[in-house]
Design a protein around this motif. Structure first.
Motif, PDB file in Angstrom:
ATOM      1  N   UNK A 200     -50.732  64.283  13.516  1.00 38.85           N
ATOM      2  CA  UNK A 200     -49.350  64.300  13.977  1.00 38.85           C
ATOM      3  C   UNK A 200     -48.618  65.535  13.478  1.00 38.85           C
ATOM      4  N   UNK A 201     -47.594  65.950  14.218  1.00 34.52           N
ATOM      5  CA  UNK A 201     -46.643  66.920  13.708  1.00 34.52           C
ATOM      6  C   UNK A 201     -45.716  66.212  12.725  1.00 34.52           C
ATOM      7  N   UNK A 202     -45.020  67.004  11.907  1.00 35.52           N
ATOM      8  CA  UNK A 202     -44.216  66.421  10.846  1.00 35.52           C
ATOM      9  C   UNK A 202     -42.857  67.113  10.732  1.00 35.52           C
ATOM     10  N   UNK A 203     -41.813  66.302  10.580  1.00 30.91           N
ATOM     11  CA  UNK A 203     -40.464  66.812  10.328  1.00 30.91           C
ATOM     12  C   UNK A 203     -39.915  66.110   9.090  1.00 30.91           C
ATOM     13  N   UNK A 204     -39.532  66.885   8.107  1.00 34.04           N
ATOM     14  CA  UNK A 204     -39.005  66.342   6.859  1.00 34.04           C
ATOM     15  C   UNK A 204     -37.486  66.387   6.873  1.00 34.04           C
ATOM     16  N   UNK A 205     -36.861  65.255   6.582  1.00 36.39           N
ATOM     17  CA  UNK A 205     -35.406  65.179   6.422  1.00 36.39           C
ATOM     18  C   UNK A 205     -35.121  64.862   4.963  1.00 36.39           C
ATOM     19  N   UNK A 206     -34.406  65.733   4.293  1.00 36.20           N
ATOM     20  CA  UNK A 206     -34.170  65.574   2.858  1.00 36.20           C
ATOM     21  C   UNK A 206     -33.100  64.519   2.609  1.00 36.20           C
ATOM     22  N   UNK A 207     -33.415  63.558   1.763  1.00 35.01           N
ATOM     23  CA  UNK A 207     -32.465  62.507   1.382  1.00 35.01           C
ATOM     24  C   UNK A 207     -32.410  62.438  -0.149  1.00 35.01           C
ATOM     25  N   UNK A 208     -31.709  63.382  -0.774  1.00 39.91           N
ATOM     26  CA  UNK A 208     -31.718  63.450  -2.236  1.00 39.91           C
ATOM     27  C   UNK A 208     -31.087  62.241  -2.915  1.00 39.91           C
ATOM     28  N   UNK A 209     -30.300  61.447  -2.182  1.00 35.54           N
ATOM     29  CA  UNK A 209     -29.662  60.275  -2.775  1.00 35.54           C
ATOM     30  C   UNK A 209     -30.408  58.979  -2.486  1.00 35.54           C
ATOM     31  N   UNK A 210     -31.601  59.061  -1.888  1.00 33.56           N
ATOM     32  CA  UNK A 210     -32.320  57.824  -1.595  1.00 33.56           C
ATOM     33  C   UNK A 210     -32.539  56.993  -2.854  1.00 33.56           C
TER      34      UNK A 210
END
Length: 241
Positions: A200-210
């Motif tokens: 699969x292709x991959x897109x990272x979304x940063x969630x520093x407060x998770x």
């Protein structure tokens, strides 16, 4: 190196990527902890402890050969285990109250950018879930939060929990596209690494407060993903939506 070829569909991890599980679970747990006489305890720590059992539960499913069960069942087991760890006598607690507490996972708040970002992406790409959440959970969540999914897919549909490779491949198969035409969008490097290993292709979304600002437990899996953004709105910008 040129820009990656655009995918034909986007499949989203949900917990942590699209919805803010920690704030939501802490808020609801504060009410329930007070109800059982533990109101002085830190509800955010309880949320963290409940969620911390998640990876172990996924690994345990695979190692034990246990038949597939919906995430709602695992969440309930993890809730009771957490309460025992915190000193509660689970056998004495009201069953309806525990069921409602467990149902908090159906009521998670979206990140502020999620609905707008998904709506923009949906205008160009099919947007589906590729989550370990069960269908009823994700449907309730979508209706409560206004998440505009084209389809709810993932573990209960494929019969396998991520990071089992069959969870990713079955999603592409259900969409009648090749794995390389499907892009997983996730805030978790471990999830993305497993998806990339299946093509699969991959897109990272940063969630520093998770995790409330604490380091993510899977940061060591980070790679150079096809796309990277600080929000789903920014991802929509990067994908031309």
């Amino acid at each position: 190196m040129g820009s990656p070829v655009l995918p034909k569909a986007l499949a989203f991890d949900v917990f942590g990527t699209v919805v803010d599980w920690r704030t939501s679970i802490a808020r609801e747990s504060a009410v329930f902890l007070a109800e059982i006489g533990m109101g002085e305890r830190d509800p955010a720590a309880f949320a963290d402890a409940w969620r911390a059992q998640y990876i172990a539960a996924m690994q345990g499913m695979k190692a034990s050969g246990r038949d597939f069960v919906p995430l709602d069942i695992l969440h309930r087991e993890m809730l009771e285990n957490t309460l025992r760890d915190w000193g509660a006598d689970v056998a004495t607690l009201d069953a309806a109250m525990l069921a409602d507490w467990n149902h908090a996972w159906h009521r998670l708040d979206p990140w502020p950018d999620a609905v707008e970002g998904l709506t923009r992406l949906k205008a160009r790409f099919p947007v589906v879930t590729l989550s370990n959440g069960n269908v009823a959970l994700l449907l309730d969540m979508a209706r409560a939060a206004g998440l505009p999914w084209d389809a709810i897919l993932g573990a209960e549909v494929s019969g396998f929990y991520k990071p089992d490779r069959r969870a990713y491949l079955r999603t592409a198969e259900l969409l009648a596209i090749a794995p390389h035409d499907l892009c997983l969008v996730a805030a978790h490097h471990g999830d993305l690494a497993a998806a990339r290993a299946t093509g699969l292709q991959c897109a990272y979304v940063d969630r520093p407060q998770e995790y409330g600002g604490a380091p993510a437990p899977d940061a060591h899996h980070e790679q150079a993903w096809e796309w990277r953004a600080d929000s789903i709105i920014e991802l929509a910008d990067r994908l031309g939506c």
